[in-house]
Write a protein that holds these residues in place. Sequence first.
Motif, PDB file in Angstrom:
ATOM      1  N   GLU A  87     -11.478 -13.002  -6.329  1.00  0.00           N
ATOM      2  CA  GLU A  87     -11.375 -11.687  -7.270  1.00  0.00           C
ATOM      3  C   GLU A  87      -9.721 -11.385  -7.262  1.00  0.00           C
ATOM      4  N   PRO A  88      -9.589 -10.631  -8.451  1.00  0.00           N
ATOM      5  CA  PRO A  88      -8.121 -10.475  -8.869  1.00  0.00           C
ATOM      6  C   PRO A  88      -7.775  -9.047  -7.911  1.00  0.00           C
ATOM      7  N   ALA A  89      -6.415  -9.102  -7.677  1.00  0.00           N
ATOM      8  CA  ALA A  89      -5.798  -7.688  -6.816  1.00  0.00           C
ATOM      9  C   ALA A  89      -6.360  -6.469  -7.791  1.00  0.00           C
ATOM     10  N   PRO A  90      -6.635  -5.513  -7.169  1.00  0.00           N
ATOM     11  CA  PRO A  90      -6.828  -4.290  -8.091  1.00  0.00           C
ATOM     12  C   PRO A  90      -5.659  -3.673  -8.573  1.00  0.00           C
ATOM     13  N   VAL A  91      -5.899  -2.755  -9.757  1.00  0.00           N
ATOM     14  CA  VAL A  91      -4.753  -2.039 -10.309  1.00  0.00           C
ATOM     15  C   VAL A  91      -4.169  -1.102  -9.123  1.00  0.00           C
ATOM     16  N   VAL A  92      -2.926  -1.083  -8.775  1.00  0.00           N
ATOM     17  CA  VAL A  92      -2.510  -0.217  -7.945  1.00  0.00           C
ATOM     18  C   VAL A  92      -1.526   0.939  -8.952  1.00  0.00           C
ATOM     19  N   GLY A  93      -2.240   2.146  -9.044  1.00  0.00           N
ATOM     20  CA  GLY A  93      -1.709   3.202  -9.862  1.00  0.00           C
ATOM     21  C   GLY A  93      -0.628   3.761  -9.434  1.00  0.00           C
ATOM     22  N   GLN A  94       0.037   4.821 -10.094  1.00  0.00           N
ATOM     23  CA  GLN A  94       1.282   5.534  -9.611  1.00  0.00           C
ATOM     24  C   GLN A  94       0.764   6.337  -8.403  1.00  0.00           C
ATOM     25  N   GLU A  95      -0.454   6.870  -8.304  1.00  0.00           N
ATOM     26  CA  GLU A  95      -0.649   8.088  -7.250  1.00  0.00           C
ATOM     27  C   GLU A  95      -0.777   7.037  -6.037  1.00  0.00           C
ATOM     28  N   GLN A  96      -1.367   5.807  -6.001  1.00  0.00           N
ATOM     29  CA  GLN A  96      -1.332   4.956  -4.875  1.00  0.00           C
ATOM     30  C   GLN A  96       0.267   4.634  -4.421  1.00  0.00           C
ATOM     31  N   LEU A  97       1.038   4.081  -5.464  1.00  0.00           N
ATOM     32  CA  LEU A  97       2.425   3.775  -5.063  1.00  0.00           C
ATOM     33  C   LEU A  97       3.038   5.352  -4.359  1.00  0.00           C
ATOM     34  N   GLU A  98       2.892   6.146  -5.020  1.00  0.00           N
ATOM     35  CA  GLU A  98       3.509   7.206  -4.135  1.00  0.00           C
ATOM     36  C   GLU A  98       2.834   7.523  -2.770  1.00  0.00           C
ATOM     37  N   ALA A  99       1.623   7.178  -2.784  1.00  0.00           N
ATOM     38  CA  ALA A  99       1.149   7.347  -1.181  1.00  0.00           C
ATOM     39  C   ALA A  99       1.402   6.375  -0.770  1.00  0.00           C
ATOM     40  N   LEU A 100       1.890   4.991  -0.860  1.00  0.00           N
ATOM     41  CA  LEU A 100       2.076   3.858  -0.012  1.00  0.00           C
ATOM     42  C   LEU A 100       3.561   4.202   0.205  1.00  0.00           C
ATOM     43  N   ALA A 101       4.643   4.850  -0.493  1.00  0.00           N
ATOM     44  CA  ALA A 101       5.876   5.168  -0.162  1.00  0.00           C
ATOM     45  C   ALA A 101       5.941   6.185   0.715  1.00  0.00           C
ATOM     46  N   GLU A 102       5.111   7.355   0.849  1.00  0.00           N
ATOM     47  CA  GLU A 102       4.990   8.251   1.873  1.00  0.00           C
ATOM     48  C   GLU A 102       4.468   7.500   3.290  1.00  0.00           C
ATOM     49  N   ALA A 103       3.780   6.423   3.145  1.00  0.00           N
ATOM     50  CA  ALA A 103       3.151   5.889   4.216  1.00  0.00           C
ATOM     51  C   ALA A 103       4.164   4.982   5.164  1.00  0.00           C
ATOM     52  N   ILE A 104       5.026   4.662   4.396  1.00  0.00           N
ATOM     53  CA  ILE A 104       6.015   3.554   5.127  1.00  0.00           C
ATOM     54  C   ILE A 104       7.030   4.552   6.109  1.00  0.00           C
ATOM     55  N   GLN A 105       7.048   3.991   7.064  1.00  0.00           N
ATOM     56  CA  GLN A 105       7.838   4.536   8.286  1.00  0.00           C
ATOM     57  C   GLN A 105       8.964   3.679   8.566  1.00  0.00           C
ATOM     58  N   PRO A 106      10.054   4.193   9.263  1.00  0.00           N
ATOM     59  CA  PRO A 106      11.010   2.993  10.152  1.00  0.00           C
ATOM     60  C   PRO A 106      10.213   1.998  10.988  1.00  0.00           C
ATOM     61  N   ALA A 107      10.422   1.100  10.891  1.00  0.00           N
ATOM     62  CA  ALA A 107       9.979  -0.096  11.715  1.00  0.00           C
ATOM     63  C   ALA A 107      10.908  -1.174  12.087  1.00  0.00           C
TER      64      ALA A 107
END
Length: 170
Positions: free
Chosen positions: A104-124
């Motif tokens: 199945e195709p990858a789902p749409v990742v909306g602006q809200e999810q992109l912002e949440a992804l950005a907040e989840a990224i930590q130093p690694a």
Amino acid sequence: MIQIVGLSPAVDVTYFVDRVEWGSQHRVQRVERRAGGKAGNVARVLHTLGAPLRLICPLGGPSGQWYASEMSALGIALQAIEADSETRRCHTIVEPKRVSEFNEPAPVVGQEQLEALAEAIQPAEISILSGSVPSAMSDEDLLSLLHQLRDNSGILIVDTSGDALSLAVG
């Protein structure tokens, strides 16, 4: 710590059959389900090797809940981003001499999810962006995510294909 970002997680479903005859009914002999997609598979392998890691991905609906519970049962740290759509499924049909896949195709990742992804990224020490990139995701949004991962990581690995890989390399 390794952080793995997957934009298109999937519930991988494999059907084992004697043979496929299109237009016919089939009796499935065995079914296997796994929390997958490329990022999920990378996380599972690295976890098996004992690497400390964290998987970050958007999950939605009952499939997303199942995915999260499977990762938890494996002991894989998961940062689930709430998605608007159901987590996709990928079906593999295994015959004795052939394998067919229906992804199945990858789902749409909306602006809200992109912002949440950005907040989840930590130093690694290592960050990995793995799997297909949703077709509706803009080049600007993908570049922003890649820059953020690069800025927060000693090493960035990009495991994708097509235009998204070209954009990451460029």
